[in-house]
Motif scaffolding. Structure first.
Motif, PDB file in Angstrom:
ATOM      1  N   UNK A   1       1.068  -8.723   7.694  1.00  0.00           N
ATOM      2  CA  UNK A   1      -0.182  -9.463   7.487  1.00  0.00           C
ATOM      3  C   UNK A   1      -0.620  -9.412   6.025  1.00  0.00           C
ATOM      4  N   UNK A   2      -0.514  -8.270   5.395  1.00  0.00           N
ATOM      5  CA  UNK A   2      -0.798  -8.096   3.968  1.00  0.00           C
ATOM      6  C   UNK A   2      -2.127  -8.718   3.537  1.00  0.00           C
ATOM      7  N   UNK A   3      -3.193  -8.354   4.246  1.00  0.00           N
ATOM      8  CA  UNK A   3      -4.521  -8.747   3.802  1.00  0.00           C
ATOM      9  C   UNK A   3      -4.838 -10.217   3.913  1.00  0.00           C
ATOM     10  N   UNK A   4      -4.203 -10.912   4.862  1.00  0.00           N
ATOM     11  CA  UNK A   4      -4.484 -12.340   5.078  1.00  0.00           C
ATOM     12  C   UNK A   4      -4.943 -12.543   6.526  1.00  0.00           C
TER      13      UNK A   4
ATOM     14  N   UNK B   1      -6.122 -10.907  -0.223  1.00  0.00           N
ATOM     15  CA  UNK B   1      -7.510 -10.706  -0.647  1.00  0.00           C
ATOM     16  C   UNK B   1      -8.412 -10.047   0.384  1.00  0.00           C
ATOM     17  N   UNK B   2      -7.919  -9.853   1.627  1.00  0.00           N
ATOM     18  CA  UNK B   2      -8.801  -9.374   2.693  1.00  0.00           C
ATOM     19  C   UNK B   2      -8.381  -8.012   3.244  1.00  0.00           C
ATOM     20  N   UNK B   3      -7.683  -7.227   2.440  1.00  0.00           N
ATOM     21  CA  UNK B   3      -7.245  -5.903   2.896  1.00  0.00           C
ATOM     22  C   UNK B   3      -8.429  -5.037   3.307  1.00  0.00           C
TER      23      UNK B   3
ATOM     24  N   UNK C   1     -12.156  -3.528  10.388  1.00  0.00           N
ATOM     25  CA  UNK C   1     -12.727  -4.378  11.444  1.00  0.00           C
ATOM     26  C   UNK C   1     -11.648  -4.745  12.456  1.00  0.00           C
ATOM     27  N   UNK C   2     -10.453  -5.003  11.995  1.00  0.00           N
ATOM     28  CA  UNK C   2      -9.366  -5.349  12.907  1.00  0.00           C
ATOM     29  C   UNK C   2      -8.888  -4.144  13.700  1.00  0.00           C
TER      30      UNK C   2
ATOM     31  N   UNK D   1       1.501  -1.389  -8.286  1.00  0.00           N
ATOM     32  CA  UNK D   1       2.574  -2.382  -8.416  1.00  0.00           C
ATOM     33  C   UNK D   1       2.874  -3.044  -7.082  1.00  0.00           C
ATOM     34  N   UNK D   2       2.649  -2.331  -5.980  1.00  0.00           N
ATOM     35  CA  UNK D   2       2.928  -2.857  -4.642  1.00  0.00           C
ATOM     36  C   UNK D   2       1.696  -3.437  -3.953  1.00  0.00           C
ATOM     37  N   UNK D   3       0.647  -3.721  -4.711  1.00  0.00           N
ATOM     38  CA  UNK D   3      -0.501  -4.427  -4.149  1.00  0.00           C
ATOM     39  C   UNK D   3      -1.652  -3.560  -3.732  1.00  0.00           C
ATOM     40  N   UNK D   4      -1.655  -2.288  -4.124  1.00  0.00           N
ATOM     41  CA  UNK D   4      -2.693  -1.368  -3.674  1.00  0.00           C
ATOM     42  C   UNK D   4      -3.939  -1.323  -4.524  1.00  0.00           C
ATOM     43  N   UNK D   5      -4.154  -2.315  -5.381  1.00  0.00           N
ATOM     44  CA  UNK D   5      -5.317  -2.299  -6.251  1.00  0.00           C
ATOM     45  C   UNK D   5      -6.637  -2.214  -5.498  1.00  0.00           C
ATOM     46  N   UNK D   6      -6.713  -2.881  -4.354  1.00  0.00           N
ATOM     47  CA  UNK D   6      -7.945  -2.849  -3.564  1.00  0.00           C
ATOM     48  C   UNK D   6      -8.266  -1.425  -3.115  1.00  0.00           C
ATOM     49  N   UNK D   7      -7.218  -0.660  -2.761  1.00  0.00           N
ATOM     50  CA  UNK D   7      -7.400   0.712  -2.282  1.00  0.00           C
ATOM     51  C   UNK D   7      -7.786   1.636  -3.439  1.00  0.00           C
ATOM     52  N   UNK D   8      -7.149   1.451  -4.575  1.00  0.00           N
ATOM     53  CA  UNK D   8      -7.428   2.287  -5.736  1.00  0.00           C
ATOM     54  C   UNK D   8      -8.836   2.050  -6.265  1.00  0.00           C
TER      55      UNK D   8
END
Length: 240
Positions: A21-24, A55-57, A62-63, A95-102
Motif C-alpha cells: 500500500x505504501x501510504x496510498x 503521502x498518507x502513511x 486509523x486503518x 532513502x526508503x521513504x521513511x521521512x514521515x516517520x523520522x
C-alpha cells in the motif's frame, strides 16, 4: 512478537488480499469501492508495507483500528520498528521513504513502532477450498508447515534468518521458481512490483504497484483466487 495469525472461514462475505500500500490509502479505498467491498461482512488482508513512499502513511493507525483490516508485517514496518529502537541507520530509512516517520517526535515513533511490532509475520486464512497463507515477500521453506514450525519454535538465530527472508527475499520471483508450496492452497505475497499478478506454482505475487504513478491495486479474492481487475489467463514473469 507475533508470529502467525489464523482466521476462520468467512461465511458471511468475501475475503480479499491486496499488495503493498505504501501510504496510498485513498487509492486503496477507490479499489475497494470498485470491488463493491462491504466492511460489514467482507475482510481485507494485506501483505504488508502499509507505509513509506506515499503521502498518507500517517493514516496507518486509523486503518489498523478497523476490525476488517488484517495486515502482515512488511519490511517497511520492520524498518520503522528498528529505527524506533535505534537499530537502523536513519539515512537508510529516509532513502526508503521513511521521512514521515523520522519527522515524528520520539513518543509518536514509539507508538507507531509498537503497533507495527504487534503485526504477525504471516497470516493463515481458512477458505471454503482450503488454507491460504500470506507473507510479505516469500515463504523461505519448501513447505508451509515447516515455515510455520521454524518461525514459531526454531532457534533464535534461525528465526531471525527466516524473518529476514520472509520480509525481504525476491529469490523465487527472480529465479521464476514454479514449485508448489505444500501445506496451503496458495501463498500470497507482495514486495516485488509487477505489472500484473504473477503466479509461480501456488505463490501469487500481487503487488501491482498501486503506490506507483503507473500502477494499480490488485485485489485477490481468497475464496476463488480470482483478481479484481481480472487478469489474463496466462500469468508469467516475462509478462510482468
Amino acid at each position: 512478537m507475533n508470529v502467525f495469525a489464523r482466521f476462520p472461514i468467512n461465511t458471511a462475505g468475501r475475503d480479499f488480499a491486496v499488495g503493498d500500500i505504501h501510504g496510498h490509502f485513498t487509492r486503496l479505498e477507490a479499489a475497494l469501492s470498485t470491488a463493491g467491498f462491504d466492511p460489514k461482512v467482507d475482510r481485507l488482508f494485506s501483505v504488508g508495507d502499509l507505509v513509506d513512499r506515499g503521502p498518507e502513511s500517517i493514516d496507518v493507525m486509523r486503518w489498523l483500528n478497523r476490525s476488517w483490516f488484517h495486515p502482515v508485517r512488511g519490511n517497511h514496518e520492520q524498518m520503522a520498528i528498528e529505527t524506533a529502537r535505534q537499530a537502523l541507520d536513519t539515512g537508510m530509512y529516509l532513502h526508503n521513504g521513511g521521512g514521515w516517520f523520522l519527522a515524528l517526535n520520539r513518543d509518536e515513533q514509539q507508538e507507531y513502532a509498537a503497533q507495527f511490532a504487534d503485526l504477525a509475520l504471516a497470516i493463515e486464512v481458512e477458505t471454503p477450498s482450503g488454507l491460504v497463507g500470506l507473507v510479505h515477500a516469500d515463504c523461505p521453506y519448501g513447505d508451509w508447515n515447516d515455515f510455520r514450525a521454524s518461525l514459531a519454535n526454531g532457534p533464535s538465530s534461525e528465526r531471525d534468518q527466516i524473518q529476514a527472508a520472509a520480509q525481504w527475499s525476491r529469490s523465487r520471483i527472480y529465479s521464476q521458481t514454479a514449485s508448489t508450496v505444500p501445506g496451503v492452497r496458495a501463498v500470497v505475497v507482495g514486495h516485488t512490483p509487477v505489472r500484473q499478478p504473477v503466479v509461480l506454482g501456488n505463490v501469487y505475487h500481487i503487488d501491482t504497484g498501486g503506490w506507483l504513478t503507473d500502477g494499480h491495486f490488485t485485489l485477490l479474492d481468497l475464496h476463488t483466487l480470482e483478481t479484481i481487475p481480472p487478469t489474463p489467463a496466462k500469468l508469467a514473469w516475462e509478462d510482468a
